[in-house]
Scaffold this motif. Structure first.
Motif, PDB file in Angstrom:
ATOM      1  N   ILE A 188      89.990 -13.280 -15.753  1.00 15.10           N
ATOM      2  CA  ILE A 188      90.756 -13.017 -16.969  1.00 15.10           C
ATOM      3  C   ILE A 188      90.864 -14.409 -17.710  1.00 15.10           C
ATOM      4  O   ILE A 188      91.681 -14.610 -18.675  1.00 15.10           O
ATOM      5  CB  ILE A 188      91.990 -12.425 -16.970  1.00 15.10           C
ATOM      6  CG1 ILE A 188      92.946 -12.944 -15.733  1.00 15.10           C
ATOM      7  CG2 ILE A 188      91.697 -10.906 -16.504  1.00 15.10           C
ATOM      8  CD1 ILE A 188      94.446 -12.586 -15.847  1.00 15.10           C
ATOM      9  N   TYR A 189      90.136 -15.568 -17.140  1.00 11.79           N
ATOM     10  CA  TYR A 189      90.333 -16.934 -17.776  1.00 11.79           C
ATOM     11  C   TYR A 189      90.058 -16.760 -19.103  1.00 11.79           C
ATOM     12  O   TYR A 189      90.448 -17.489 -20.167  1.00 11.79           O
ATOM     13  CB  TYR A 189      89.181 -17.721 -17.113  1.00 11.79           C
ATOM     14  CG  TYR A 189      88.807 -19.119 -17.699  1.00 11.79           C
ATOM     15  CD1 TYR A 189      89.781 -20.094 -17.386  1.00 11.79           C
ATOM     16  CD2 TYR A 189      88.039 -19.320 -18.299  1.00 11.79           C
ATOM     17  CE1 TYR A 189      89.785 -21.231 -17.984  1.00 11.79           C
ATOM     18  CE2 TYR A 189      87.755 -20.538 -19.115  1.00 11.79           C
ATOM     19  CZ  TYR A 189      88.480 -21.658 -18.967  1.00 11.79           C
ATOM     20  OH  TYR A 189      88.347 -23.143 -19.307  1.00 11.79           O
ATOM     21  N   PHE A 190      89.105 -15.844 -19.585  1.00 13.40           N
ATOM     22  CA  PHE A 190      88.548 -15.950 -21.153  1.00 13.40           C
ATOM     23  C   PHE A 190      89.614 -15.199 -21.755  1.00 13.40           C
ATOM     24  O   PHE A 190      89.333 -15.050 -23.155  1.00 13.40           O
ATOM     25  CB  PHE A 190      87.314 -15.031 -20.994  1.00 13.40           C
ATOM     26  CG  PHE A 190      86.288 -15.957 -20.331  1.00 13.40           C
ATOM     27  CD1 PHE A 190      85.360 -16.775 -20.602  1.00 13.40           C
ATOM     28  CD2 PHE A 190      86.208 -15.288 -18.982  1.00 13.40           C
ATOM     29  CE1 PHE A 190      84.611 -17.380 -19.697  1.00 13.40           C
ATOM     30  CE2 PHE A 190      84.923 -15.801 -17.866  1.00 13.40           C
ATOM     31  CZ  PHE A 190      84.482 -17.036 -18.302  1.00 13.40           C
ATOM     32  N   LEU A 191      90.710 -14.569 -21.444  1.00  8.83           N
ATOM     33  CA  LEU A 191      91.851 -13.980 -22.128  1.00  8.83           C
ATOM     34  C   LEU A 191      92.908 -15.012 -22.027  1.00  8.83           C
ATOM     35  O   LEU A 191      93.920 -14.765 -22.820  1.00  8.83           O
ATOM     36  CB  LEU A 191      92.121 -12.734 -21.502  1.00  8.83           C
ATOM     37  CG  LEU A 191      91.149 -11.813 -21.658  1.00  8.83           C
ATOM     38  CD1 LEU A 191      91.618 -10.580 -21.070  1.00  8.83           C
ATOM     39  CD2 LEU A 191      90.424 -11.465 -22.710  1.00  8.83           C
ATOM     40  N   GLN A 194      96.187 -21.156 -21.927  1.00 11.16           N
ATOM     41  CA  GLN A 194      96.358 -22.089 -20.903  1.00 11.16           C
ATOM     42  C   GLN A 194      96.059 -21.915 -19.742  1.00 11.16           C
ATOM     43  O   GLN A 194      96.068 -20.925 -19.391  1.00 11.16           O
ATOM     44  CB  GLN A 194      97.916 -22.502 -21.119  1.00 11.16           C
ATOM     45  CG  GLN A 194      98.387 -22.722 -22.621  1.00 11.16           C
ATOM     46  CD  GLN A 194      97.597 -23.779 -23.259  1.00 11.16           C
ATOM     47  OE1 GLN A 194      97.050 -24.759 -22.806  1.00 11.16           O
ATOM     48  NE2 GLN A 194      97.721 -23.634 -24.658  1.00 11.16           N
ATOM     49  N   SER A 195      95.500 -23.037 -18.968  1.00  5.79           N
ATOM     50  CA  SER A 195      95.034 -22.966 -17.401  1.00  5.79           C
ATOM     51  C   SER A 195      94.899 -24.196 -16.827  1.00  5.79           C
ATOM     52  O   SER A 195      94.490 -25.013 -17.295  1.00  5.79           O
ATOM     53  CB  SER A 195      93.781 -21.874 -17.332  1.00  5.79           C
ATOM     54  OG  SER A 195      93.151 -22.178 -15.866  1.00  5.79           O
ATOM     55  N   ARG A 196      95.519 -24.159 -15.326  1.00  5.84           N
ATOM     56  CA  ARG A 196      95.412 -25.490 -14.924  1.00  5.84           C
ATOM     57  C   ARG A 196      93.905 -25.711 -14.693  1.00  5.84           C
ATOM     58  O   ARG A 196      93.501 -26.756 -14.378  1.00  5.84           O
ATOM     59  CB  ARG A 196      96.046 -25.218 -13.399  1.00  5.84           C
ATOM     60  CG  ARG A 196      97.832 -25.252 -13.828  1.00  5.84           C
ATOM     61  CD  ARG A 196      98.382 -24.726 -12.398  1.00  5.84           C
ATOM     62  NE  ARG A 196      99.783 -24.824 -12.796  1.00  5.84           N
ATOM     63  CZ  ARG A 196     100.413 -23.630 -13.313  1.00  5.84           C
ATOM     64  NH1 ARG A 196      99.693 -22.549 -13.843  1.00  5.84           N
ATOM     65  NH2 ARG A 196     101.713 -23.734 -13.511  1.00  5.84           N
ATOM     66  N   LEU A 197      93.085 -24.723 -14.536  1.00  7.09           N
ATOM     67  CA  LEU A 197      91.783 -24.904 -14.362  1.00  7.09           C
ATOM     68  C   LEU A 197      90.957 -25.498 -15.429  1.00  7.09           C
ATOM     69  O   LEU A 197      89.743 -26.014 -15.176  1.00  7.09           O
ATOM     70  CB  LEU A 197      90.916 -23.509 -14.110  1.00  7.09           C
ATOM     71  CG  LEU A 197      90.929 -23.053 -12.604  1.00  7.09           C
ATOM     72  CD1 LEU A 197      90.082 -23.767 -11.759  1.00  7.09           C
ATOM     73  CD2 LEU A 197      92.149 -23.096 -11.932  1.00  7.09           C
ATOM     74  N   HIS A 198      91.771 -25.700 -16.783  1.00  5.49           N
ATOM     75  CA  HIS A 198      91.186 -26.404 -17.618  1.00  5.49           C
ATOM     76  C   HIS A 198      90.816 -28.033 -17.178  1.00  5.49           C
ATOM     77  O   HIS A 198      89.916 -28.478 -17.573  1.00  5.49           O
ATOM     78  CB  HIS A 198      92.009 -26.545 -18.988  1.00  5.49           C
ATOM     79  CG  HIS A 198      91.894 -25.166 -19.678  1.00  5.49           C
ATOM     80  ND1 HIS A 198      91.149 -24.018 -19.620  1.00  5.49           N
ATOM     81  CD2 HIS A 198      92.945 -25.016 -20.716  1.00  5.49           C
ATOM     82  CE1 HIS A 198      91.480 -23.333 -20.593  1.00  5.49           C
ATOM     83  NE2 HIS A 198      92.380 -23.429 -21.112  1.00  5.49           N
TER      84      HIS A 198
END
Length: 406
Positions: A188-191, A194-198
């Protein structure tokens, strides 16, 4: 392992002029947002939408500040941000046209959490492909909408796959690190805005600090609204969801989905660190000028982020009912998956069927050239003592969990 191609150097040279827009990222963001407002005249955003869009605008500023960002990197980020703005308007338009979509119940979703490279992807795909499960496909997160005909769905999947193939041509290592296809269930990264994985695109210390106080509940409320649309007028599934950042946001997820279950996969953090850094290095080469990618800097960034995620999740789980979290020992599950995966299904109140047995066998039998990748902790300036110090007693917890599972 070859991480980039000559094609990437050529594309970076061709896109360098377009990358100049990153020197005024806020103006660029405002133009994208104004364009979507014009294209969606009459669609009303909520106050929370407007707030989240400002947070997204701030993220664009963080990544634009990275001096090494390449033309490909900027265009990739630009596309990511534009898609998230567009999706916000799209969801609000669909809700206005079909108010009953808001009545869809998202019951007892399962979130597969864990450090990256702990078999979360394998676990997620097995659960999502179960007869009683459902995961969002890459193509439908790229094209949020109501039910389509098979022909329409296939066309959208082809369009998404074409975009994916363009990225894979630039980074040959990516298909080994995280195999992806438009018609597969995906994270669900694409939804999420914000994310630490950025930070895999480039180290952003100020962004890491920003996320420490960021309230992720609006992100997961938006995920819930997308899931309502994706199951509207279709058989009601039990959603199986995944993204590495979910490990650091279990409290927000529990707030939005009070009946959610967490499947937490655990693995020796020494192995995790090397693998995670290798993934970040590949994405670093894809988004930045190659000479600027510093493996030691990557090691330090993720030695900070990952232990914080684990500690946050361990702290938050004790505030939830005990049965909310199901622990899975990576080494035990991989040593005897035909025992432990059915046990996991039982703990989630899922029936184990012949179809699930087939899904598991196919997942385990995928070609070797799609498994794993090579990495070394020393390459990232890391040693066992540093990892032990950062993760504290978590390594002992994993060892004890693995021993008790045998």
């Amino acid at each position: 392992m070859r991480r980039t191609t000559a094609r990437l150097r050529l594309v970076n040279a061709l896109t360098a002029p377009a990358a100049r827009a990153r020197h005024d990222p806020y103006r660029f963001f405002d133009r994208m947002l104004d364009g979507q407002r014009s294209a969606n005249a009459g669609v009303a955003l909520t106050a929370e939408d407007e707030s989240e869009l400002q947070h997204l605008r701030r993220f664009l500023g963080f990544i634009a500040d990275v001096p090494s960002l390449s033309g490909v990197g900027w265009l990739s980020v630009q596309d990511m941000v534009k898609t998230r703005i567009r999706n916000r308007f799209l969801v609000r338009r669909l809700q206005a046209e079909h108010p009953e979509v808001r009545e869809e119940r998202i019951e007892a979703p399962v979130f597969v959490i864990g450090l990256p490279r702990t078999a979360t992807t394998l676990t997620h795909k097995i659960l999502a492909n179960a007869p009683g499960g459902r995961g969002p496909y890459m193509w439908e997160m790229d094209n949020i909408g109501l039910p389509r005909s098979e022909e329409q769905a296939a066309k959208l999947a082809r369009q998404t796959q074409k975009r994916l193939d363009q990225v894979l041509m630039l980074s040959p290592s990516w298909s080994r690190i995280h195999p992806v296809r438009a018609d597969w269930v995906e994270e669900i990264y694409f939804l999420l805005n914000q994310s630490r994985l950025h930070n895999t695109m480039a180290p952003m210390p100020k962004y890491v600090e920003f996320l420490r106080s960021y309230d992720a509940r609006p992100d997961y409320r938006f995920v819930r609204e997308v899931l309502q649309i994706l199951q509207f007028r279709r058989p009601t599934p039990r959603w199986m969801l995944k993204h590495p950042d979910c490990l650091g946001e279990t409290a927000a997820i529990h707030h939005v989905f009070p009946d959610a279950k967490f499947v937490w996969t655990h693995r020796d953090p020494h192995t995790v660190m090397g693998s995670m850094c290798s993934m970040a290095e590949s994405l670093g080469y894809l988004h930045n000028h190659p000479k600027s990618v510093d493996p030691h800097e990557i090691g330090q960034v993720w030695l900070q982020i990952l232990p914080e995620m684990v500690e946050r999740a361990r702290r938050e789980r004790i505030q939830m009912p005990r049965e909310t979290t199901v622990d899975v020992a990576y080494h035990a599950m991989m040593a005897d998956p035909h025992r432990y995966v059915p046990e996991l299904f039982d703990k989630l109140d899922l029936k184990w069927t012949d179809a699930d047995e087939t899904n598991l066998r196919e997942a385990l039998d995928r070609p070797r050239d799609q498994r794993g990748h090579e990495y070394s902790m020393a390459h990232y300036g890391l040693d066992p003592a540093m990892i032990d110090g950062a993760f504290g007693d978590y390594g002992l917890f994993v060892d004890n969990l693995t021993a008790s599972a045998r």
